[in-house]
Design a protein around this motif. Structure first.
Motif, PDB file in Angstrom:
ATOM      1  N   ARG A 101      47.369  83.816  52.752  1.00  0.00           N
ATOM      2  CA  ARG A 101      48.424  83.565  51.676  1.00  0.00           C
ATOM      3  C   ARG A 101      48.096  82.223  51.122  1.00  0.00           C
ATOM      4  NH1 ARG A 101      54.996  83.647  52.636  1.00  0.00           N
ATOM      5  NH2 ARG A 101      55.853  83.299  50.201  1.00  0.00           N
ATOM      6  N   ALA A 102      47.587  81.951  49.779  1.00  0.00           N
ATOM      7  CA  ALA A 102      46.810  80.929  49.318  1.00  0.00           C
ATOM      8  C   ALA A 102      47.810  79.776  49.460  1.00  0.00           C
ATOM      9  CB  ALA A 102      46.678  81.115  47.885  1.00  0.00           C
ATOM     10  N   GLU A 103      49.179  79.804  48.935  1.00  0.00           N
ATOM     11  CA  GLU A 103      50.064  78.958  48.823  1.00  0.00           C
ATOM     12  C   GLU A 103      50.572  78.089  50.087  1.00  0.00           C
ATOM     13  OE1 GLU A 103      54.496  81.040  48.899  1.00  0.00           O
ATOM     14  OE2 GLU A 103      53.232  80.646  46.785  1.00  0.00           O
ATOM     15  N   SER A 104      50.255  78.764  51.003  1.00  0.00           N
ATOM     16  CA  SER A 104      50.700  78.077  52.286  1.00  0.00           C
ATOM     17  C   SER A 104      49.529  78.076  53.533  1.00  0.00           C
ATOM     18  CB  SER A 104      51.931  79.001  53.016  1.00  0.00           C
ATOM     19  OG  SER A 104      51.402  80.321  53.352  1.00  0.00           O
ATOM     20  N   PHE A 105      48.299  78.126  52.817  1.00  0.00           N
ATOM     21  CA  PHE A 105      47.252  78.211  53.642  1.00  0.00           C
ATOM     22  C   PHE A 105      46.778  76.761  54.359  1.00  0.00           C
ATOM     23  CE2 PHE A 105      42.379  77.382  54.435  1.00  0.00           C
ATOM     24  CZ  PHE A 105      42.374  78.523  55.086  1.00  0.00           C
ATOM     25  N   TYR A 106      47.541  75.660  53.703  1.00  0.00           N
ATOM     26  CA  TYR A 106      47.439  74.293  54.374  1.00  0.00           C
ATOM     27  C   TYR A 106      48.066  74.313  55.744  1.00  0.00           C
ATOM     28  CZ  TYR A 106      48.341  69.553  55.376  1.00  0.00           C
ATOM     29  OH  TYR A 106      48.457  68.182  56.080  1.00  0.00           O
ATOM     30  N   HIS A 107      49.278  75.224  55.791  1.00  0.00           N
ATOM     31  CA  HIS A 107      50.023  75.136  57.069  1.00  0.00           C
ATOM     32  C   HIS A 107      49.399  75.879  58.201  1.00  0.00           C
ATOM     33  CE1 HIS A 107      53.717  73.734  55.208  1.00  0.00           C
ATOM     34  NE2 HIS A 107      53.515  74.468  54.204  1.00  0.00           N
ATOM     35  N   HIS A 133      39.214  73.015  49.738  1.00  0.00           N
ATOM     36  CA  HIS A 133      40.111  74.015  49.699  1.00  0.00           C
ATOM     37  C   HIS A 133      39.286  75.599  49.540  1.00  0.00           C
ATOM     38  CE1 HIS A 133      44.251  76.005  48.170  1.00  0.00           C
ATOM     39  NE2 HIS A 133      43.784  76.447  49.459  1.00  0.00           N
ATOM     40  N   GLY A 134      38.201  75.473  48.418  1.00  0.00           N
ATOM     41  CA  GLY A 134      37.446  76.595  48.476  1.00  0.00           C
ATOM     42  C   GLY A 134      36.321  77.006  49.697  1.00  0.00           C
ATOM     43  N   GLU A 135      36.076  75.695  50.001  1.00  0.00           N
ATOM     44  CA  GLU A 135      34.889  75.827  51.424  1.00  0.00           C
ATOM     45  C   GLU A 135      35.648  76.383  52.472  1.00  0.00           C
ATOM     46  OE1 GLU A 135      31.817  72.136  50.395  1.00  0.00           O
ATOM     47  OE2 GLU A 135      33.768  71.924  51.327  1.00  0.00           O
ATOM     48  N   SER A 136      37.080  76.030  52.638  1.00  0.00           N
ATOM     49  CA  SER A 136      37.737  76.575  53.795  1.00  0.00           C
ATOM     50  C   SER A 136      37.932  77.972  53.609  1.00  0.00           C
ATOM     51  CB  SER A 136      39.174  75.547  53.892  1.00  0.00           C
ATOM     52  OG  SER A 136      40.013  75.716  52.741  1.00  0.00           O
ATOM     53  N   PHE A 137      38.446  78.534  52.464  1.00  0.00           N
ATOM     54  CA  PHE A 137      38.376  79.841  52.132  1.00  0.00           C
ATOM     55  C   PHE A 137      37.265  80.764  52.642  1.00  0.00           C
ATOM     56  CE2 PHE A 137      42.306  80.558  49.143  1.00  0.00           C
ATOM     57  CZ  PHE A 137      43.049  79.811  49.768  1.00  0.00           C
ATOM     58  N   LEU A 138      35.661  80.394  52.149  1.00  0.00           N
ATOM     59  CA  LEU A 138      34.712  80.983  52.311  1.00  0.00           C
ATOM     60  C   LEU A 138      34.562  80.963  53.871  1.00  0.00           C
ATOM     61  CD1 LEU A 138      32.579  80.014  49.098  1.00  0.00           C
ATOM     62  CD2 LEU A 138      33.785  82.175  49.666  1.00  0.00           C
ATOM     63  N   SER A 139      34.793  79.889  54.419  1.00  0.00           N
ATOM     64  CA  SER A 139      34.609  79.781  55.876  1.00  0.00           C
ATOM     65  C   SER A 139      35.268  80.630  56.793  1.00  0.00           C
ATOM     66  CB  SER A 139      34.836  78.249  56.300  1.00  0.00           C
ATOM     67  OG  SER A 139      33.996  77.369  55.892  1.00  0.00           O
ATOM     68  N   LEU A 140      36.446  80.857  56.335  1.00  0.00           N
ATOM     69  CA  LEU A 140      37.265  81.883  56.905  1.00  0.00           C
ATOM     70  C   LEU A 140      36.673  83.318  56.598  1.00  0.00           C
ATOM     71  CD1 LEU A 140      40.422  82.557  58.021  1.00  0.00           C
ATOM     72  CD2 LEU A 140      41.085  83.091  55.704  1.00  0.00           C
ATOM     73  N   GLU A 157      41.581  84.010  44.993  1.00  0.00           N
ATOM     74  CA  GLU A 157      40.824  83.337  44.081  1.00  0.00           C
ATOM     75  C   GLU A 157      41.481  81.762  43.734  1.00  0.00           C
ATOM     76  OE1 GLU A 157      44.198  85.202  41.674  1.00  0.00           O
ATOM     77  OE2 GLU A 157      42.969  85.648  43.393  1.00  0.00           O
ATOM     78  N   ALA A 158      42.750  81.442  44.217  1.00  0.00           N
ATOM     79  CA  ALA A 158      43.272  80.242  43.896  1.00  0.00           C
ATOM     80  C   ALA A 158      42.530  79.019  43.874  1.00  0.00           C
ATOM     81  CB  ALA A 158      44.733  80.113  44.713  1.00  0.00           C
ATOM     82  N   ALA A 159      41.706  79.014  45.215  1.00  0.00           N
ATOM     83  CA  ALA A 159      40.742  78.067  45.444  1.00  0.00           C
ATOM     84  C   ALA A 159      39.501  78.127  45.339  1.00  0.00           C
ATOM     85  CB  ALA A 159      40.916  77.939  47.183  1.00  0.00           C
ATOM     86  N   ARG A 164      32.406  80.934  42.986  1.00  0.00           N
ATOM     87  CA  ARG A 164      32.617  81.318  44.499  1.00  0.00           C
ATOM     88  C   ARG A 164      33.562  82.411  44.555  1.00  0.00           C
ATOM     89  NH1 ARG A 164      32.233  77.129  48.072  1.00  0.00           N
ATOM     90  NH2 ARG A 164      30.471  75.847  47.393  1.00  0.00           N
ATOM     91  N   GLN A 165      33.914  82.985  43.332  1.00  0.00           N
ATOM     92  CA  GLN A 165      34.594  84.126  43.518  1.00  0.00           C
ATOM     93  C   GLN A 165      33.471  85.455  43.036  1.00  0.00           C
ATOM     94  OE1 GLN A 165      37.782  85.045  40.456  1.00  0.00           O
ATOM     95  NE2 GLN A 165      37.922  82.634  40.160  1.00  0.00           N
ATOM     96  N   LEU A 166      32.256  85.116  42.838  1.00  0.00           N
ATOM     97  CA  LEU A 166      31.190  85.908  42.783  1.00  0.00           C
ATOM     98  C   LEU A 166      30.616  86.112  44.261  1.00  0.00           C
ATOM     99  CD1 LEU A 166      29.205  85.124  39.574  1.00  0.00           C
ATOM    100  CD2 LEU A 166      30.931  87.231  39.772  1.00  0.00           C
TER     101      LEU A 166
END
Length: 241
Positions: A101-107, A133-140, A157-159, A164-166
């Motif tokens: 959930r992009a909006e609560s990813f920090y939690h 933010h984007g690096e953490s998404f890709l790491s996940l 795609e929010a981050a 990076r979407q590609l």
């Protein structure tokens, strides 16, 4: 594919006058058969796509603020109002997976910082909070997503920059073909929606309806803007004067 069908248990709904049952796409929803390993939910804000995705996550036992079955942490208003009113049909059932959930990813990232004892093995060897933010998404996506599992992503795609979407599309392809993973993704991105052979389900007409990529507003508006940028901006901005 693992999750085959999503049904609304209408006989248990107390009223259609209150959220989330007052949302037209949810009010008119009965059952949905999933046809491919990658399914996209699209629609305007408030159309119900994230509400249904969150309910699926809740029914899967995933943390509805983000995470899997093994993530336990407190977040205000993290419960799903729809989860107890849907039924999931599996063949076979899987218990592995994740809800992003992009909006609560920090939690979620904060929770991992507090409990991880592996040197962040599942996140590229580095705290998610110490990555962009984007690096953490890709790491996940690169490190935690694997094996036979279902992944539910709310606006990934929010981050992510367009480039990076590609990169994410390549990861999506590898996981959904080689590792037998199933994805359901709520998105506004015309780049992600272009993934081949995916099912696109629109929530915009008050019903959940399948459509082709080129039929989506995301594609049509983006294409028109790119080819008619000056005209569109002039019309848009002059209308405000």
């Amino acid at each position: 594919m693992f999750l085959k069908r999503i049904s609304l248990i209408k006989e248990n709904i107390p009223t259609y006058e209150q959220y989330p049952f007052s949302i037209p796409a949810i009010k008119n929803f009965q059952a949905l058969d999933l046809k491919s390993n990658v399914t996209f939910f699209v629609g305007e804000n408030g159309s119900g796509k994230s509400t249904l995705l969150e309910a699926i996550a809740d029914k899967c036992g995933f943390h509805t603020a983000g995470g899997s079955k093994n993530n336990y942490y407190d977040v205000h208003s993290a419960n799903s109002d729809l989860g107890e009113f849907i039924r999931l049909a599996w063949l076979p059932k899987v218990t592995n997976g994740f809800f992003l959930r992009a909006e609560s990813f920090y939690h979620f990232a904060t929770h991992i910082d507090e409990v991880d004892e592996t040197g962040f093995r599942d996140y590229g060897g580095k705290s998610l909070l110490q990555q962009s933010h984007g690096e953490s998404f890709l790491s996940l996506f690169l490190n935690r997503f694997k094996g036979k599992a279902i992944y539910l992503l709310d606006e990934p795609e929010a981050a992510l920059s367009p480039q990076r979407q590609l990169v994410f599309l390549r990861i999506l392809h590898q996981l959904s073909t080689s590792n037998e993973c199933q994805f359901i993704i709520a998105t506004h991105s015309p780049i992600l929606l272009g993934y081949p052979n995916a099912t696109i389900l629109s929530f915009d007409s008050g019903r959940i309806e399948e459509m082709e990529y080129e039929e989506t507003d995301h594609y049509q508006i983006t294409k028109y803007f790119l080819h008619n940028r000056e005209k569109m901006l002039n019309e848009l901005l002059e209308a405000e004067e």
